[in-house]
Design an enzyme around this catalytic site. Structure first.
Site, PDB file in Angstrom:
ATOM      1  N   HIS A 127     -11.050  -4.511  18.839  1.00 28.71           N
ATOM      2  CA  HIS A 127     -11.381  -5.236  17.608  1.00 28.71           C
ATOM      3  C   HIS A 127     -10.247  -6.241  17.355  1.00 28.71           C
ATOM      4  O   HIS A 127      -9.101  -6.002  17.761  1.00 28.71           O
ATOM      5  CB  HIS A 127     -11.452  -4.214  16.465  1.00 28.71           C
ATOM      6  CG  HIS A 127     -11.897  -4.749  15.149  1.00 28.71           C
ATOM      7  ND1 HIS A 127     -11.054  -5.428  14.302  1.00 28.71           N
ATOM      8  CD2 HIS A 127     -13.093  -4.699  14.517  1.00 28.71           C
ATOM      9  CE1 HIS A 127     -11.709  -5.763  13.207  1.00 28.71           C
ATOM     10  NE2 HIS A 127     -12.959  -5.339  13.308  1.00 28.71           N
ATOM     11  N   ASP A 204      -6.253   2.874  17.677  1.00 24.53           N
ATOM     12  CA  ASP A 204      -7.077   2.367  16.581  1.00 24.53           C
ATOM     13  C   ASP A 204      -8.227   3.352  16.399  1.00 24.53           C
ATOM     14  O   ASP A 204      -9.186   3.368  17.178  1.00 24.53           O
ATOM     15  CB  ASP A 204      -7.573   0.968  16.951  1.00 24.53           C
ATOM     16  CG  ASP A 204      -8.642   0.447  15.998  1.00 24.53           C
ATOM     17  OD1 ASP A 204      -9.130   1.211  15.150  1.00 24.53           O
ATOM     18  OD2 ASP A 204      -9.004  -0.744  16.124  1.00 24.53           O
ATOM     19  N   GLN A 207     -13.167   3.771  14.173  1.00 28.30           N
ATOM     20  CA  GLN A 207     -14.532   4.234  14.423  1.00 28.30           C
ATOM     21  C   GLN A 207     -14.581   5.699  14.841  1.00 28.30           C
ATOM     22  O   GLN A 207     -15.659   6.300  14.858  1.00 28.30           O
ATOM     23  CB  GLN A 207     -15.203   3.377  15.508  1.00 28.30           C
ATOM     24  CG  GLN A 207     -15.375   1.925  15.142  1.00 28.30           C
ATOM     25  CD  GLN A 207     -16.342   1.724  13.978  1.00 28.30           C
ATOM     26  OE1 GLN A 207     -17.145   2.594  13.637  1.00 28.30           O
ATOM     27  NE2 GLN A 207     -16.266   0.567  13.341  1.00 28.30           N
ATOM     28  N   LYS A 230     -14.785   3.905   6.659  1.00 25.94           N
ATOM     29  CA  LYS A 230     -15.588   4.234   7.853  1.00 25.94           C
ATOM     30  C   LYS A 230     -15.909   5.728   7.884  1.00 25.94           C
ATOM     31  O   LYS A 230     -16.740   6.167   8.666  1.00 25.94           O
ATOM     32  CB  LYS A 230     -14.829   3.890   9.137  1.00 25.94           C
ATOM     33  CG  LYS A 230     -14.208   2.525   9.194  1.00 25.94           C
ATOM     34  CD  LYS A 230     -15.181   1.481   9.661  1.00 25.94           C
ATOM     35  CE  LYS A 230     -14.442   0.216  10.047  1.00 25.94           C
ATOM     36  NZ  LYS A 230     -15.263  -0.975   9.880  1.00 25.94           N
ATOM     37  N   CYS A 368     -16.263  -8.826  15.209  1.00 27.42           N
ATOM     38  CA  CYS A 368     -14.798  -8.971  15.271  1.00 27.42           C
ATOM     39  C   CYS A 368     -14.262  -8.476  16.615  1.00 27.42           C
ATOM     40  O   CYS A 368     -13.188  -7.844  16.665  1.00 27.42           O
ATOM     41  CB  CYS A 368     -14.112  -8.227  14.119  1.00 27.42           C
ATOM     42  SG  CYS A 368     -14.590  -8.834  12.523  1.00 27.42           S
TER      43      CYS A 368
END
Ligand code: C6P
Length: 410
Positions: A127, A204, A207, A230, A368
């Site tokens: 991302h 990261d 998600q 999220k 993104c």
């Protein structure tokens, strides 16, 4: 928190008030959880209760409301720390979300030690939040951004790592689950490989948090970044996890109230971690809502959530392939939560607009993740993404809507 509820999707759906509404006269089908999940009543009520009964600033007042607000705010931190198996709640720095957490690591952890020619390694499926902060840092320091390649299925080419992990690399930044492809990356393995060369790894986790249990100690990473919205929590709140010793060694990023111990015009000393990184009045209601989201997720067996979500994902993958001209972008063996696709001769934006008239919310665009789009040679995709409240009959509604939409365009 002990497991209290067997997973039943109809009961789960009744926890999410927005799922009762209609859009364009049709029942809402919400397939945009990767952009932002819906909130259960428990989260909405926790925020409502804070503003109705406890609202005050934290850490500053001796009065009762301020102490209650502080307890609730710090309670959110403790819940999140337990949820990701942090060694202590001092390892949780509240941020605005994943983006801010990554920027914090870039500017506070890496910038002071980076020299021209040093390298930062990210994957081709990141991302923008895990690309642009490093690019900015490269411009500031003369360091170089390097890329771990991916294959045509949208999987990490892990066999390229030994050659890439040279002594010039000062950090690896890797997405746990790709928002554009749904690929679940072998993050623990990457951490093991990087650790052999003493290279820190940032994950990261934006998600991953809603889909898979995360144990930061077992993963072996150095930084884990996440966003509340999220994982069924509020927007504007997220966190950076790092070991206490790592945080202690990092200089503060933003200056202001809360992050100091003593200020004179000549000199200032810093507060302990994590306060050192939380300048100014924080998003108090956000942290409380995030704690409630953690409680909500913890009230299920994560394995049951995974079985349900995989059933919906696999069913949707199969049914989408029945549609002529539909191409799924990202066919990794290990996927979660996301299916990106294109439909021949139909621009994804047009598709998204038409599908909205069937009450179905999906996302279109580059998500993104422009370098991923460039890799697959598409400017944009349509993307459906799933939460624990989605069902296979909603997938049927999507397929019908897509078939009708295709008739319109072809
Ligand atoms: N992805 C999506 O629709 P923030 O905005 O800081 O909460 O999260 C940024 C971010 C970082 N990493 C990944 C893997 C993400 O998916 C996101 C947010 C949204 O896919 C908005 S573009």
């Amino acid at each position: 928190m002990s497991i209290v509820r067997p997973f039943n999707v109809e009961q789960v759906r009744s926890d999410f008030p927005v799922l009762n509404r209609e859009v364009h006269g049709k029942p809402l089908v919400y397939f945009d959880t990767a952009a932002s999940a819906q909130r259960p009543v428990a989260v909405i009520e926790a925020i409502d209760d804070f503003y109705r009964r406890h609202n005050a600033n934290v850490h500053r007042g001796v009065h009762s409301l301020s102490q209650e607000a502080t307890d609730l705010y710090e309670g959110g931190r403790k819940k999140l720390a337990d949820f990701i198996n942090a060694a202590s709640d001092r390892e949780i720095v509240f941020t605005r979300g994943t983006t801010e957490a990554i920027n914090l690591v870039a500017q506070s952890f890496l910038r002071p030690v980076l020299n021209p020619g040093d390298e930062i390694l990210v994957s081709h499926m990141e991302h923008h939040a895990n690309i642009v902060p490093w690019q900015m840092l490269c411009q500031q320091t003369g360091a170089v951004l390097k890329v771990i390649p991916i294959n045509q299925r949208g999987e990490l080419e892990i066999e390229s790592l030994p050659d890439l992990l040279t002594e010039r690399v000062k950090l690896v930044g890797l997405v746990h689950i790709s928002n554009a492809l749904g690929t679940v990356n072998p993050v623990a393995e990457v951490c093991r490989m990087a650790k052999k060369s003493g290279i820190p790894v940032l994950i990261d986790g934006a998600q991953a948090m809603p889909h898979t249990p995360v144990d930061v100690q077992a993963l072996g990473c150095d930084f884990y970044c996440l966003s509340g919205h999220k994982m069924y929590g509020p927007t504007g709140i997220g966190a950076l996890w790092a070991r206490e010793a790592t945080l202690e060694a990092m200089p503060p990023w933003q200056g202001g109230g809360e992050m100091i111990r003593r200020v004179t015009f000549e000199d200032t000393t810093w507060n302990d971690v994590p306060a050192k990184f939380e300048a100014g009045t924080p998003h108090i209601a956000g942290a409380i809502g995030l704690g409630a989201a953690v409680d909500y997720l913890s009230s299920f067996d994560p394995a049951e959530i995974a079985v349900h979500e995989n059933t919906v994902l696999e069913y949707a993958s199969q049914r989408l392939q029945e549609i002529e001209g539909l191409r799924i972008i990202g066919t990794a063996h290990h996927k979660a939560g996301v299916i990106s696709f294109t439909l021949k001769d139909v621009h994804p934006h047009d598709l998204g607009t038409v599908i909205d008239h069937y009450g179905i919310a999906l996302r279109t665009g580059h998500h993104c993740a422009m370098p991923v789009m460039q890799f697959f040679g598409v400017p944009a995709t349509a993307r459906v993404s799933f939460g624990l409240y989605n069902t296979v009959s909603e997938v049927d509604a999507l397929i019908e809507a897509l078939l009708s939409a295709r008739e319109m365009f072809v």
